[in-house]
Scaffold this motif. Structure first.
Motif, mmCIF file in Angstrom:
data_model
loop_
_atom_site.group_PDB
_atom_site.id
_atom_site.type_symbol
_atom_site.label_atom_id
_atom_site.label_comp_id
_atom_site.label_asym_id
_atom_site.label_seq_id
_atom_site.Cartn_x
_atom_site.Cartn_y
_atom_site.Cartn_z
ATOM 1 N N PRO A 175 41.934 7.734 21.672
ATOM 2 C CA PRO A 175 42.652 8.885 22.210
ATOM 3 C C PRO A 175 44.145 8.838 21.922
ATOM 4 N N ASP A 176 44.652 7.664 21.510
ATOM 5 C CA ASP A 176 46.055 7.517 21.123
ATOM 6 C C ASP A 176 46.280 7.811 19.647
ATOM 7 N N ASP A 177 45.213 8.262 18.934
ATOM 8 C CA ASP A 177 45.262 8.564 17.501
ATOM 9 C C ASP A 177 45.509 7.330 16.645
ATOM 10 N N MET A 178 45.307 6.154 17.205
ATOM 11 C CA MET A 178 45.338 4.922 16.429
ATOM 12 C C MET A 178 43.923 4.603 15.957
ATOM 13 N N LEU A 179 43.818 3.895 14.828
ATOM 14 C CA LEU A 179 42.534 3.539 14.247
ATOM 15 C C LEU A 179 42.126 2.156 14.744
ATOM 16 N N TYR A 180 40.929 2.080 15.339
ATOM 17 C CA TYR A 180 40.387 0.825 15.851
ATOM 18 C C TYR A 180 39.223 0.387 14.965
ATOM 19 N N GLY A 200 36.361 -11.722 14.015
ATOM 20 C CA GLY A 200 36.023 -11.847 15.419
ATOM 21 C C GLY A 200 37.000 -11.140 16.340
ATOM 22 N N LYS A 201 37.462 -9.972 15.925
ATOM 23 C CA LYS A 201 38.501 -9.256 16.655
ATOM 24 C C LYS A 201 38.140 -7.777 16.835
ATOM 25 N N ILE A 202 38.875 -7.121 17.716
ATOM 26 C CA ILE A 202 39.031 -5.676 17.670
ATOM 27 C C ILE A 202 40.456 -5.436 17.194
ATOM 28 N N LEU A 203 40.581 -4.671 16.127
ATOM 29 C CA LEU A 203 41.880 -4.402 15.511
ATOM 30 C C LEU A 203 42.349 -3.002 15.880
ATOM 31 N N ARG A 204 43.649 -2.846 15.983
ATOM 32 C CA ARG A 204 44.264 -1.526 16.257
ATOM 33 C C ARG A 204 45.400 -1.338 15.267
ATOM 34 N N MET A 205 45.394 -0.196 14.587
ATOM 35 C CA MET A 205 46.373 0.033 13.520
ATOM 36 C C MET A 205 46.734 1.507 13.428
ATOM 37 N N ALA A 211 50.668 -2.397 11.932
ATOM 38 C CA ALA A 211 50.563 -2.783 13.341
ATOM 39 C C ALA A 211 51.480 -1.904 14.178
ATOM 40 N N PRO A 212 50.942 -1.177 15.162
ATOM 41 C CA PRO A 212 51.803 -0.373 16.039
ATOM 42 C C PRO A 212 52.766 -1.259 16.831
ATOM 43 N N ASP A 213 53.908 -0.697 17.186
ATOM 44 C CA ASP A 213 54.908 -1.471 17.924
ATOM 45 C C ASP A 213 54.399 -1.924 19.285
ATOM 46 N N ASP A 214 53.450 -1.182 19.876
ATOM 47 C CA ASP A 214 52.968 -1.546 21.211
ATOM 48 C C ASP A 214 51.682 -2.358 21.188
ATOM 49 N N ASN A 215 51.323 -2.917 20.027
ATOM 50 C CA ASN A 215 50.208 -3.863 20.017
ATOM 51 C C ASN A 215 50.581 -5.115 20.816
ATOM 52 N N PRO A 216 49.578 -5.833 21.335
ATOM 53 C CA PRO A 216 49.902 -6.950 22.243
ATOM 54 C C PRO A 216 50.588 -8.133 21.589
ATOM 55 N N PHE A 217 50.384 -8.334 20.278
ATOM 56 C CA PHE A 217 51.000 -9.454 19.576
ATOM 57 C C PHE A 217 51.903 -8.892 18.484
ATOM 58 N N ASP A 218 53.162 -9.265 18.496
ATOM 59 C CA ASP A 218 54.150 -8.684 17.587
ATOM 60 C C ASP A 218 53.717 -8.794 16.135
ATOM 61 N N GLY A 219 53.729 -7.649 15.446
ATOM 62 C CA GLY A 219 53.438 -7.629 14.022
ATOM 63 C C GLY A 219 51.996 -7.875 13.664
ATOM 64 N N SER A 220 51.095 -7.915 14.659
ATOM 65 C CA SER A 220 49.686 -8.230 14.420
ATOM 66 C C SER A 220 48.811 -7.021 14.695
#
Length: 380
Positions: A175-180, A200-205, A211-220
Motif C-alpha cells: 500500500p506504500d507503493d514499494m515493491l516487496y 531467506g528474507k522479505i525485501l522492500r525496494m 533501498a528506501p530511506d525508511d527501511n529498517p537497516f540503512d542502505g539495505s
C-alpha cells in the motif's frame, strides 16, 4: 467481497465441492436463455448462504505461479516451467474461459526444481509507465526485472541466491507503493540470519530496486529476516503485512511481518524463539498446509496450500486479533493450490499446481474464478 459475504462462502464452497466434485462453469441459463443474475446476499440476521459460482478461467497450463491484473481488468499469469508470460482477457457476455495469449517467453529464465518464472507485480502507475515486474531464476541467480509487455526484461535486482529448492519468488506492491519480494534460503539455512545476504528474507525496494530511506537497516533492501521460504504476501486494511512460510518437518507458518524483525530460521522452526525472534501467529503441520499464495478479502485472510491441497481462511479483528479457529475448505477437491488473489471485480482467483508433481487432473493446471452472489462489481 466483504466479510459478511465471505463467512458463509467458506461453508458454501465446501458444500459445493462435496456435492458436485466442484463442477465448474457458468450457471445454467434461465428459461429465456439468458444467464441468470447472481443474487445479492441479504443483510438480515436470517440471511441465506449466498450463491457460489466457480468457473475455469484458463486450463491446460503448465505450473501457473503468479497472477496480477492490469487496469483494464485483464490478467497476467506466469508459468514457472515454460517461462511463458500469459495475458488473459475477459470473455465478454458469452462467458466461459478467458481467451489466453502468450505475450512472451522469458528467455533467461531457467526451470530448475522450484525455480523458474515465478512472481509478477503490475506497477501501481501502469497507466503511465506500462511496466510490470517479474521474479525469475537464471543460470546464475534469482532476479527481479521490469519490462514493458513483449519487450526484453531489464534487471532491477540481481544476485538473489538460487537453488533447486527454496527460491521464494513472490512479488507484490504494498500500500506504500514499494515493491516487496520474498526470497528463500536457497539451501543455505544460515544465510537467512545473515543481513548481508539476500537469501531467506522479505525485501522492500523502490520500483528502481533501491533501498528506501525508511527501511529498517540503512542502505539495505532487507525488511525482515530469518525466513526459510516465504511465498505469500498480503496486507490488511490497516496496511499490516502478513506472510506465509514453508517450514521444514514440523511447522508451516503464518507470520505478522514487522520491519527489522527476525523470524527465527534456522535457529527455530515454529514457536519458541524467545526474545530474539518473532513467533508465528499460526502454525500447521506441513501435511495440512505448505501454503503459498495469500490475499485479504476484507478482514479475512485466504491462503492457498500445496501439499495440504486446501484453502485456509482466517478472520481478523481491526486490531489484528484472530477470530475463532482457521477454517479449511476445498480439501483435496482441486489438488495442490498455489496462487490466490482478488480481482478488480471483487471475485477471487485461485490456481492449481498439480502438473509439477505429475498429479494432473482433467484440465490441469487451471486458473479458477470464484464468485459469491453480489461480489462482482465490488472493489476489494
Amino acid at each position: 467481497m466483504n466479510s459478511r459475504v465471505w463467512r458463509p462462502f467458506v461453508a458454501s464452497i465446501t458444500v459445493l465441492a462435496a456435492a458436485s466434485a466442484c463442477s465448474f462453469g457458468p450457471p445454467p441459463p434461465d428459461e429465456s436463455g439468458e444467464p441468470p443474475t447472481l443474487p445479492s446476499p441479504s443483510t438480515g440476521p436470517e440471511a441465506p448462504d449466498p450463491a457460489v459460482v466457480a468457473s475455469v478461467v484458463a486450463a491446460e497450463l503448465e505450473v501457473p505461479w503468479g497472477v496480477d491484473f492490469l487496469p483494464d481488468g485483464s490478467a497476467l499469469v506466469t508459468e514457472r516451467e515454460s517461462a511463458r508470460l500469459l495475458h488473459l482477457t475477459p470473455p465478454g457476455e458469452s462467458g466461459g474461459e478467458w481467451p489466453t495469449e502468450e505475450v512472451q517467453v522469458i528467455e533467461d529464465a531457467v526451470a530448475d526444481g522450484e525455480g523458474g518464472l515465478m512472481g509478477i507485480a503490475v506497477s501501481p502507475e501502469y497507466a503511465e509507465d506500462e511496466t510490470v515486474y517479474i521474479y525469475y531464476t537464471t543460470a546464475e541467480d534469482n532476479r527481479i526485472a521490469s519490462l514493458t509487455l513483449g519487450e526484453e526484461p531489464e534487471a532491477v535486482l540481481t544476485g538473489i541466491p538460487k537453488s533447486s529448492i527454496h527460491n521464494g519468488g513472490q512479488l507484490r506492491f504494498g500500500p506504500d507503493d514499494m515493491l516487496y519480494a520474498t526470497t528463500g534460503d536457497a539451501s543455505d539455512p544460515d544465510a537467512a540470519q545473515d543481513r548481508d545476504s539476500l537469501a531467506g528474507k522479505i525485501l522492500r525496494m523502490t520500483p528502481d530496486g533501491e533501498a528506501p530511506d525508511d527501511n529498517p537497516f540503512d542502505g539495505s533492501l532487507v525488511y525482515s529476516l530469518g525466513h526459510r521460504n516465504s511465498q505469500g504476501l498480503a496486507w490488511d486494511a490497516s496496511g499490516q503485512l502478513y506472510a506465509t512460510e514453508f517450514g521444514a518437518d514440523t511447522a508451516d507458518e503464518l507470520n505478522r511481518i514487522e520491519a527489522g524483525e527476525n523470524y527465527g530460521w534456522p535457529t527455530i522452526e515454529g514457536s519458541g524463539g524467545g526474545d530474539d525472534h518473532v513467533d508465528p501467529l499460526l502454525t500447521w503441520e506441513p501435511a495440512e498446509a505448505s501454503c503459498s499464495g495469500a490475499a485479504f478479502i476484507d478482514s479475512i485472510l485466504v491462503i492457498a496450500c500445496l501439499r495440504g491441497e486446501r484453502i485456509w481462511s482466517i478472520e481478523f479483528t481491526e486490531n489484528g486479533t484472530i477470530v475463532g479457529e482457521p477454517t479449511a475448505s476445498l480439501i483435496s477437491e482441486l489438488g495442490r493450490l498455489r496462487a490466490v488473489t482478488t480481482a478488480p471485480d471483487g471475485s477471487m482467483w485461485i490456481s492449481t499446481s498439480n502438473v509439477e508433481k505429475d498429479q494432473a487432473r482433467d484440465g490441469d493446471d487451471m486458473v479458477i474464478q470464484i464468485i459469491v452472489g453480489g461480489s462482482i462489481g465490488a472493489q476489494t
